[in-house]
Design a protein around this motif. Structure first.
Motif, PDB file in Angstrom:
ATOM      1  N   THR A  83      -1.686  -1.013  -2.564  1.00  0.00           N
ATOM      2  CA  THR A  83      -1.319  -1.255  -1.168  1.00  0.00           C
ATOM      3  C   THR A  83      -0.018  -2.038  -0.814  1.00  0.00           C
ATOM      4  O   THR A  83       0.520  -2.588   0.043  1.00  0.00           O
ATOM      5  CB  THR A  83      -2.375  -2.049  -0.321  1.00  0.00           C
ATOM      6  N   HIS A  90       3.995  -3.249   3.775  1.00  0.00           N
ATOM      7  CA  HIS A  90       4.570  -2.426   4.981  1.00  0.00           C
ATOM      8  C   HIS A  90       4.989  -1.318   4.505  1.00  0.00           C
ATOM      9  O   HIS A  90       4.742  -0.238   5.056  1.00  0.00           O
ATOM     10  CB  HIS A  90       5.559  -2.972   5.820  1.00  0.00           C
ATOM     11  N   GLN A 145       1.856   0.951   4.249  1.00  0.00           N
ATOM     12  CA  GLN A 145       1.614   1.494   5.274  1.00  0.00           C
ATOM     13  C   GLN A 145       2.457   2.827   5.897  1.00  0.00           C
ATOM     14  O   GLN A 145       1.806   3.488   6.422  1.00  0.00           O
ATOM     15  CB  GLN A 145       1.596   0.516   6.453  1.00  0.00           C
ATOM     16  N   SER A 163      -3.539   2.163   4.510  1.00  0.00           N
ATOM     17  CA  SER A 163      -3.977   1.233   5.397  1.00  0.00           C
ATOM     18  C   SER A 163      -5.236   0.467   4.644  1.00  0.00           C
ATOM     19  O   SER A 163      -5.999   1.376   4.043  1.00  0.00           O
ATOM     20  CB  SER A 163      -4.206   1.700   6.789  1.00  0.00           C
ATOM     21  N   ALA A 209      -6.562  -0.377  11.495  1.00  0.00           N
ATOM     22  CA  ALA A 209      -6.519   0.423  10.214  1.00  0.00           C
ATOM     23  C   ALA A 209      -6.334   1.814  10.451  1.00  0.00           C
ATOM     24  O   ALA A 209      -5.290   2.654  10.120  1.00  0.00           O
ATOM     25  CB  ALA A 209      -7.092   0.418   8.914  1.00  0.00           C
ATOM     26  N   VAL A 255      -3.086   7.510   9.395  1.00  0.00           N
ATOM     27  CA  VAL A 255      -3.638   6.976   8.049  1.00  0.00           C
ATOM     28  C   VAL A 255      -3.874   8.218   7.262  1.00  0.00           C
ATOM     29  O   VAL A 255      -4.493   9.066   7.650  1.00  0.00           O
ATOM     30  CB  VAL A 255      -4.870   6.024   8.203  1.00  0.00           C
TER      31      VAL A 255
END
Length: 509
Positions: free
Chosen positions: A54, A77, A80, A85, A158, A163
């Motif tokens: 992540t 970031h 993401q 997420s 999230a 996602v």
């Protein structure tokens, strides 16, 4: 599924912290539309792999690819933006902001002049909450809601983006049965949409209910990847531990306490701390473990806080060894030998930046005051003795406690409390979010402490654990103690029917 291209693939992941290797050449993959569990003891490398996946931690070696393309994440970031997420076990939202502001944090909708479009923000938040079946006012402050609702808001945040991969780290640790069922409905819906979901949990029943595939880590290395339906639970536990699960069975204390004339360590009569707990009566006998069982919102934590001076009483009286005591603060409770371990280790327990030594000696030094400093050599001796006694790993008293696994952090917190030589120990969810091996170690430690005369209040959402550890069980419903029964002879099903309450029980019949 094995012939398909993985949505996410990690190859040869290696992470080192000075002389420690947290991940050692680990391979890991996830496919679109599957729920994948990452299993292992605390310290196995699960959190390190999640952090690398992540963008929270760089790899020292290895490659991560998403959708067949090699990626390099330098920040969360970046992850993401790639569609990954994460919802962590310890909620990282801002309680002083509204629910809508938390859901949109960092990606607030704005008007033509750059100002935040508050109406659009609340609409988007309402849609994300509706996806979870959550009826919460987007304009309400997040901090006014219980932990379970905050957890669901974190999940709503999230999934409010595009996602592709959703990482859920212990997402059910603060949820009751109905909320778990609702979360699983959402997970299955996301799965149908093609989202890959990494589900990290120490609840084996939940892993086997929701997960398609399991990857097991041990000591920072890959043990193997397995289809859930082909892996027996006992085999999973043995793969996690690297040894037979037999010796890890916690002994029940129900048959070991048979002295009805033992003195009472703590007595509560009519204890009320509104709105959470009302008119509570209980006696805690010296050398017993009193289990507290109740559904989320039943008043479990409120009872613990009332008994230990954290929350002021609206009514009632508490006696310690027969003497009435006004426990006006945790410091006052501590002065008469009553100590409390919060369910929230991160914000109300340990200080992650301080060393193991500093965390263990913190409360003892506070009790002695600024003038009566504990000598450095004595601090080191004290910390080292507790590290050895509780088998805290690694046995490095100068290591920041935040770098330890969850189970070892819990042991450090217990060491801090035990260093105070208490007569009453109130533990709120002491095994929440830790692996099966560490969980049994702590359960057995509680039993040993009681054998040595310490009186323990043990709160857990896991009814089997309450029955395994407790001598007797206090049953809470709607903020009241409705009964206190011997643990011996009670079954989890019978206890569940009791904690559900008469209305719920009738509704299920």
């Amino acid at each position: 599924m094995d012939d398909a291209t993985p949505l996410v693939q990690v190859t040869g992941a290696t992470v080192r912290f000075q002389s420690d290797t947290a991940l050692d050449g680990v391979d890991f993959r996830m496919f679109a539309g599957e729920v994948h569990s990452l299993m292992g003891e605390n310290g196995a490398g699960k959190s390190t792999l999640i952090r690398a996946l992540t963008g929270a931690l760089p790899l020292d070696a290895g490659v991560i690819s998403v959708g067949g393309q090699t990626v390099q994440f330098t920040t969360p970031h970046d992850a993401q933006l790639a569609g990954i997420s994460t919802v962590y076990q310890e909620i990282d939202l801002l309680p002083n902001l509204t629910v809508a502001e938390n859901i949109a944090l960092g990606r607030e909708p704005r008007g033509r002049l750059g100002a935040i479009d508050w109406r659009a923000m609340r609409r988007l938040a309402r849609e994300a909450l509706a996806d979870l079946g959550l009826d919460v006012d987007p304009a309400s402050l997040l901090g006014t809601h219980p932990l379970a609702v905050q957890q669901l808001v974190a999940i709503a945040r999230a999934i409010s983006t595009d996602v592709k991969v959703l990482v859920l780290d212990e997402p059910t640790s603060s949820l009751d049965l109905d909320e778990v069922a609702e979360l699983f409905r959402v997970i299955r819906d996301l799965k149908r949409r093609g989202v890959a979901i990494l589900f990290v949990s120490h609840f084996l029943d939940q892993v086997y209910e929701i997960c398609d595939r399991i990857t097991v880590l041990r000591n920072g290395r890959l043990v193997g990847e397995y289809l859930t339906r082909e892996l027996l639970r006992i085999d999973l536990v043995e793969k996690m531990l690297g040894r037979s699960a037999g010796p890890l069975a916690a002994r029940s204390r129900a048959d070991t306490f048979d002295d009805p004339d033992a003195p009472v360590a703590l007595s509560a009569r009519g204890v009320t701390a509104l709105p959470g707990i009302a008119d509570a009566d209980l006696d805690l006998v010296e050398g017993e473990v009193l289990g507290i069982a109740g559904l989320l919102g039943s008043g479990r934590t409120e009872l613990a806080r009332a008994l230990t001076g954290v929350d002021r009483l609206d009514a009632g009286i508490i006696r310690i060894a027969g003497r009435p005591m006004h426990l006006s603060s945790p410091r006052r409770a501590l002065s008469v030998g009553v100590v409390y371990s919060s369910e929230n280790r991160r914000t109300e327990g340990l200080i992650g930046e301080l060393s193991v030594l500093e965390n263990i000696t913190l409360a003892l030094q506070a009790q002695r005051g600024v003038v009566r400093r504990i000598r450095s050599a004595r601090q080191r001796e004290l910390a080292a003795s507790w590290v050895e006694a509780l088998d805290i790993r690694p046995a490095d008293i100068d290591r920041p406690v935040g770098t330890l696994s969850g189970g070892n952090q819990q042991k450090v917190l217990l060491a801090r409390l035990l260093a105070l030589s208490p007569r009453v120990l109130v533990l709120d969810e002491p095994t929440r979010g830790i692996d099966v091996g560490a969980k049994v170690e702590i359960q057995n430690l509680v039993g040993e402490l009681a054998d040595n005369g310490l009186s323990v209040v043990f709160i857990s959402a896991e009814l089997e654990e309450v029955l395994r550890v407790g001598t007797r069980v206090a049953i809470l419903h709607a903020g009241r103690i409705v009964d206190i029964l011997p643990a011996d002879g009670l079954t989890p099903d019978a206890l569940m029917a009791m904690v559900a309450g008469p209305d719920d029980a009738e509704g299920e019949s």
